[in-house]
Structures are given as C-alpha cells and as structure tokens.
Design a protein around this motif. Structure first.
Motif, mmCIF file in Angstrom:
data_model
loop_
_atom_site.group_PDB
_atom_site.id
_atom_site.type_symbol
_atom_site.label_atom_id
_atom_site.label_comp_id
_atom_site.label_asym_id
_atom_site.label_seq_id
_atom_site.Cartn_x
_atom_site.Cartn_y
_atom_site.Cartn_z
ATOM 1 N N LEU A 143 0.798 -1.224 0.000
ATOM 2 C CA LEU A 143 0.000 0.000 0.000
ATOM 3 C C LEU A 143 0.834 1.279 0.000
ATOM 4 O O LEU A 143 0.307 2.354 -0.280
ATOM 5 C CB LEU A 143 -0.938 0.014 1.213
ATOM 6 C CG LEU A 143 -2.029 -1.053 1.257
ATOM 7 C CD1 LEU A 143 -2.989 -0.770 2.405
ATOM 8 C CD2 LEU A 143 -2.791 -1.137 -0.057
ATOM 9 N N GLU A 144 2.122 1.180 0.288
ATOM 10 C CA GLU A 144 2.904 2.417 0.388
ATOM 11 C C GLU A 144 2.986 3.185 -0.932
ATOM 12 O O GLU A 144 2.944 4.426 -0.915
ATOM 13 C CB GLU A 144 4.304 2.143 0.938
ATOM 14 C CG GLU A 144 5.010 3.435 1.325
ATOM 15 C CD GLU A 144 6.288 3.221 2.116
ATOM 16 O OE1 GLU A 144 6.923 4.232 2.479
ATOM 17 O OE2 GLU A 144 6.667 2.055 2.368
ATOM 18 N N PRO A 145 3.090 2.532 -2.089
ATOM 19 C CA PRO A 145 3.054 3.316 -3.333
ATOM 20 C C PRO A 145 1.767 4.125 -3.479
ATOM 21 O O PRO A 145 1.788 5.250 -3.994
ATOM 22 C CB PRO A 145 3.165 2.245 -4.427
ATOM 23 C CG PRO A 145 3.905 1.126 -3.775
ATOM 24 C CD PRO A 145 3.399 1.110 -2.364
ATOM 25 N N PHE A 146 0.649 3.568 -3.008
ATOM 26 C CA PHE A 146 -0.618 4.303 -3.044
ATOM 27 C C PHE A 146 -0.557 5.517 -2.117
ATOM 28 O O PHE A 146 -1.079 6.586 -2.435
ATOM 29 C CB PHE A 146 -1.773 3.391 -2.622
ATOM 30 C CG PHE A 146 -2.054 2.261 -3.572
ATOM 31 C CD1 PHE A 146 -2.864 2.446 -4.677
ATOM 32 C CD2 PHE A 146 -1.507 1.003 -3.357
ATOM 33 C CE1 PHE A 146 -3.132 1.403 -5.554
ATOM 34 C CE2 PHE A 146 -1.764 -0.046 -4.225
ATOM 35 C CZ PHE A 146 -2.577 0.157 -5.327
ATOM 36 N N ALA A 176 -7.117 -5.995 3.623
ATOM 37 C CA ALA A 176 -6.020 -5.219 3.055
ATOM 38 C C ALA A 176 -6.105 -3.759 3.465
ATOM 39 O O ALA A 176 -5.101 -3.042 3.477
ATOM 40 C CB ALA A 176 -6.025 -5.335 1.532
ATOM 41 N N ARG A 177 -7.325 -3.313 3.804
ATOM 42 C CA ARG A 177 -7.523 -1.911 4.186
ATOM 43 C C ARG A 177 -7.438 -1.702 5.701
ATOM 44 O O ARG A 177 -7.553 -0.581 6.174
ATOM 45 C CB ARG A 177 -8.872 -1.419 3.652
ATOM 46 C CG ARG A 177 -8.897 -1.302 2.131
ATOM 47 C CD ARG A 177 -10.234 -0.807 1.602
ATOM 48 N NE ARG A 177 -11.208 -1.882 1.475
ATOM 49 C CZ ARG A 177 -12.351 -1.942 2.139
ATOM 50 N NH1 ARG A 177 -12.659 -0.999 3.006
ATOM 51 N NH2 ARG A 177 -13.188 -2.940 1.953
ATOM 52 N N ASP A 178 -7.243 -2.800 6.433
ATOM 53 C CA ASP A 178 -7.065 -2.703 7.883
ATOM 54 C C ASP A 178 -5.602 -2.383 8.150
ATOM 55 O O ASP A 178 -4.830 -3.205 8.633
ATOM 56 C CB ASP A 178 -7.471 -4.026 8.542
ATOM 57 C CG ASP A 178 -7.287 -3.991 10.051
ATOM 58 O OD1 ASP A 178 -7.276 -2.876 10.621
ATOM 59 O OD2 ASP A 178 -7.136 -5.067 10.651
ATOM 60 N N ASN A 179 -5.229 -1.144 7.831
ATOM 61 C CA ASN A 179 -3.815 -0.813 7.733
ATOM 62 C C ASN A 179 -3.619 0.666 8.024
ATOM 63 O O ASN A 179 -4.401 1.502 7.572
ATOM 64 C CB ASN A 179 -3.348 -1.158 6.306
ATOM 65 C CG ASN A 179 -1.853 -1.091 6.127
ATOM 66 O OD1 ASN A 179 -1.248 -0.038 6.316
ATOM 67 N ND2 ASN A 179 -1.253 -2.204 5.735
ATOM 68 N N ILE A 180 -2.572 1.006 8.764
ATOM 69 C CA ILE A 180 -2.302 2.401 9.105
ATOM 70 C C ILE A 180 -2.117 3.251 7.853
ATOM 71 O O ILE A 180 -2.499 4.428 7.823
ATOM 72 C CB ILE A 180 -1.058 2.506 10.028
ATOM 73 C CG1 ILE A 180 -0.813 3.951 10.473
ATOM 74 C CG2 ILE A 180 0.171 1.936 9.349
ATOM 75 C CD1 ILE A 180 -1.898 4.546 11.322
ATOM 76 N N ILE A 181 -1.566 2.664 6.793
ATOM 77 C CA ILE A 181 -1.352 3.424 5.559
ATOM 78 C C ILE A 181 -2.693 3.864 4.982
ATOM 79 O O ILE A 181 -2.867 5.023 4.584
ATOM 80 C CB ILE A 181 -0.567 2.589 4.529
ATOM 81 C CG1 ILE A 181 0.849 2.315 5.045
ATOM 82 C CG2 ILE A 181 -0.514 3.294 3.180
ATOM 83 C CD1 ILE A 181 1.679 1.452 4.113
ATOM 84 N N TYR A 182 -3.643 2.951 4.940
ATOM 85 C CA TYR A 182 -4.971 3.295 4.423
ATOM 86 C C TYR A 182 -5.615 4.369 5.297
ATOM 87 O O TYR A 182 -6.236 5.313 4.790
ATOM 88 C CB TYR A 182 -5.856 2.049 4.374
ATOM 89 C CG TYR A 182 -7.240 2.324 3.823
ATOM 90 C CD1 TYR A 182 -7.461 2.340 2.448
ATOM 91 C CD2 TYR A 182 -8.310 2.590 4.671
ATOM 92 C CE1 TYR A 182 -8.726 2.610 1.935
ATOM 93 C CE2 TYR A 182 -9.569 2.859 4.167
ATOM 94 C CZ TYR A 182 -9.770 2.864 2.797
ATOM 95 O OH TYR A 182 -11.014 3.142 2.293
ATOM 96 N N GLN A 183 -5.461 4.260 6.593
ATOM 97 C CA GLN A 183 -6.059 5.229 7.513
ATOM 98 C C GLN A 183 -5.463 6.620 7.325
ATOM 99 O O GLN A 183 -6.177 7.622 7.373
ATOM 100 C CB GLN A 183 -5.874 4.749 8.953
ATOM 101 C CG GLN A 183 -6.650 3.483 9.277
ATOM 102 C CD GLN A 183 -6.166 2.801 10.544
ATOM 103 O OE1 GLN A 183 -5.352 3.356 11.290
ATOM 104 N NE2 GLN A 183 -6.637 1.594 10.785
ATOM 105 N N VAL A 184 -4.153 6.684 7.093
ATOM 106 C CA VAL A 184 -3.508 7.975 6.845
ATOM 107 C C VAL A 184 -4.018 8.585 5.541
ATOM 108 O O VAL A 184 -4.362 9.772 5.480
ATOM 109 C CB VAL A 184 -1.974 7.817 6.806
ATOM 110 C CG1 VAL A 184 -1.315 9.095 6.290
ATOM 111 C CG2 VAL A 184 -1.437 7.474 8.194
ATOM 112 N N MET A 185 -4.083 7.771 4.484
ATOM 113 C CA MET A 185 -4.597 8.271 3.203
ATOM 114 C C MET A 185 -6.019 8.794 3.351
ATOM 115 O O MET A 185 -6.367 9.862 2.839
ATOM 116 C CB MET A 185 -4.560 7.158 2.151
ATOM 117 C CG MET A 185 -3.198 6.872 1.582
ATOM 118 S SD MET A 185 -3.260 5.738 0.165
ATOM 119 C CE MET A 185 -3.561 4.181 0.992
#
Length: 311
Positions: A143-146, A176-185
């Motif tokens: 998810l980091e590229p996103f 896959a969306r249970d992720n700090i990256i998704y939450q930040v986005m």
C-alpha cells in the motif's frame, strides 16, 4: 493470521514508522521478531535512521551479512542513505531506475524524483506504472506506493486523482484496508475534501496519534502537531490555532510546510501583517513550495487586473 491484515508482531512497529515515531522504531531488538519478520523490521529501522538524518551504513552492511540473498533491497537502502552525505553526484542508482521491480524501489525512486529532480508529474507517472504492473495479490499487500501517490496528487491540488486512488483501494479486501497506511490516506482525503464532519474526523485521527508518547520523537511530534494546526485552521478555531502555533514553535523545529501554515494563519487571523517576512523564510526553505507558486499566480492575476483598469 491473515497475510494482508495490519496485525501481528509488526503492527506496532509499522504504526510507529508511518506516524513518524522513528526513535521508537530504532529502539527494538530484532530478536523480538520472528525470523520471517526480522528483515522487514530491519528495513523499517534503517529507513527510520535515515529519516532522522543519521548514518545507516553499518546497519545496512550488517543486514547484508545477516540476511544474504537480499542484495537489491540493501543496494536501494544504501543509495538512499548515501544521498544524505553525498547528494546526487555519488551514485546514479535512482536515475538508472526506469521501472521499479519491487515496492520500496517504487516508493524511494518516486521520492527521489520529487526531492532531487523536482518533478512531481514524473513521480506520479512512475508510481502509476508500477501499480498498474503489479499483480493483484501483491498489490493488496503493497500500500505504500498508493500512500505516496495520494500525497503527490494532493500536493498538485488534484483531489480527483487522489480520490480515485482511494476508490480503487475500496475494492480491495477489507483485510487489506485494515492498515495504518490506508487510515492515513483516508485522513488526508477527508481533510482536503472539507466539510466540518470530514475535517473533524481527520482531526480526531491525528489527535489520537498524538496521545502516544512522543517524548523521544520530537520530530514526529512536530509533524503531527503541524497537521493538527492545519486542520484547526480549516475549522477556523483561531484561538486554538494560536496555542498550537506556540506549542510547535516551542519544539525548536521549522520546515517549509510549517511556515506555509503560518502564512495561512497570518492571512486569516492577522491581515497578513507578517506574510512577506514568512514568504521570505519559505523561499529559503523550499523555493519550489506549492504555496509560493499559488501566491505568485494570484499576485500576477491581481497585477493584470490593476494594469487593465488603471489605463
């Protein structure tokens, strides 16, 4: 354990890394992690060391010995580490990357294009190419590229592009969306979309992050407070914004985004009394900052109007 979920023994480490708690990330012993997670933990630690503007050379060399067979990763990390001391002249690593072959290479090359080549559009195109060519199974766990792509779209003022990225992610499995990256986005999109509810939700997200102990991560605290400062300005809570401004200044750290937020506050709350001085400071920190471009554009339009109606 679901391979895609943001859980397990890397959960805390990952959350701390993506919320700028880099000294905490560095503090862990790799022995605390199972063998299959030690390399990823070391990667976060090396990146945190570099983010703190410290030399990670020994960590990288030790990593090559302890985790043989991962030369592409350590070559990338070494090239990124060397930029701090030698700039772009010592290595052509990133200039030679025409298409990324793994996630971190995509992320760091895009950041290189922004920081050193000053080419956000190329960085966006580079990330989109990588994402389009990654198979779905790998994409769910990368998810980091996103994250970087959304950030770059928002810097360019392209909310539509950023929102499309989030919409695509919404089709990913929930795990896959249970992720700090998704939450930040998601928090970024809420803030930029505007509206009291959206901004408040973003505010509470960062306020919750700030409830962690940042005593050993002043740089991280500075970044989180600066985000909260910007959100407070959006909510037009100016007394609270003034308190935050003083709190941030007390940390003794300054960067371009903080100065840009000060300019916004000065114009909203102080009739722009200090704007010219702050603009000069911003130019010294980042002469290509988007606020400067916006300010110049608006000034040119104003000058054209004045000229038109004064003749």
């Amino acid at each position: 354990m679901d391979a895609f979920s943001d859980s397990g023994e890397l959960y805390t480490l990952r959350n701390q890394f993506y919320t700028n708690q880099h000294n905490k990330v560095k503090s862990y012993s790799l022995d605390l992690f199972s063998p299959e997670n030690q390399l990823k933990a070391l990667e976060f630690q090396i990146r945190s060391t570099i983010a703190l503007e410290q030399d990670a050379s020994k960590m990288i060399e030790d990593g090559k010995t302890d985790f043989p067979g991962n030369e592409p990763l350590f070559q990338l990390l070494s090239a990124w580490n060397d930029l701090k001391d030698f700039g772009v002249d010592d290595s052509t690593y990133f200039e030679d990357v025409k298409q990324a072959t793994f996630e971190l290479q995509a992320v760091m090359t895009a950041l290189y294009l922004v920081k050193f080549d000053k080419d956000i559009d190329q960085a966006i195109a580079f990330l989109n190419t990588y994402i389009d060519n990654v198979n779905s199974l790998a994409k769910y766990n990368e998810l980091e590229p996103f994250l970087v792509l959304v950030q770059l779209y928002l810097i360019k003022g392209n909310l539509v592009g950023a929102s499309k990225v989030i919409q695509n992610l919404n089709h990913f499995p929930e795990s896959a969306r249970d992720n700090i990256i998704y939450q930040v986005m998601e928090s970024w999109i809420l803030a930029v979309t505007g509206g009291s509810d959206n901004i408040n939700n973003s505010y509470y997200f960062y306020d919750e992050i700030l409830s962690n102990d940042f005593d050993d991560d002043v740089q991280g605290k500075f970044k989180i407070l600066n985000v909260i400062f910007a959100l407070t300005l959006q909510l037009k809570h100016y007394p609270e914004a003034q308190e935050l401004l003083e709190q941030i200044k007390g940390l003794g750290i300054v960067d371009a985004n903080f100065v840009a937020n000060q300019i916004t506050f000065d114009q909203l709350h102080n009739n722009g009394a200090n704007t010219q001085e702050l603009l000069g400071e911003l130019k010294k920190l980042d002469s290509d900052h988007e606020l400067l471009k916006d300010y110049e554009h608006k000034t040119n339009i104003f000058d054209e109007i004045v000229t038109k109606y004064s003749t």
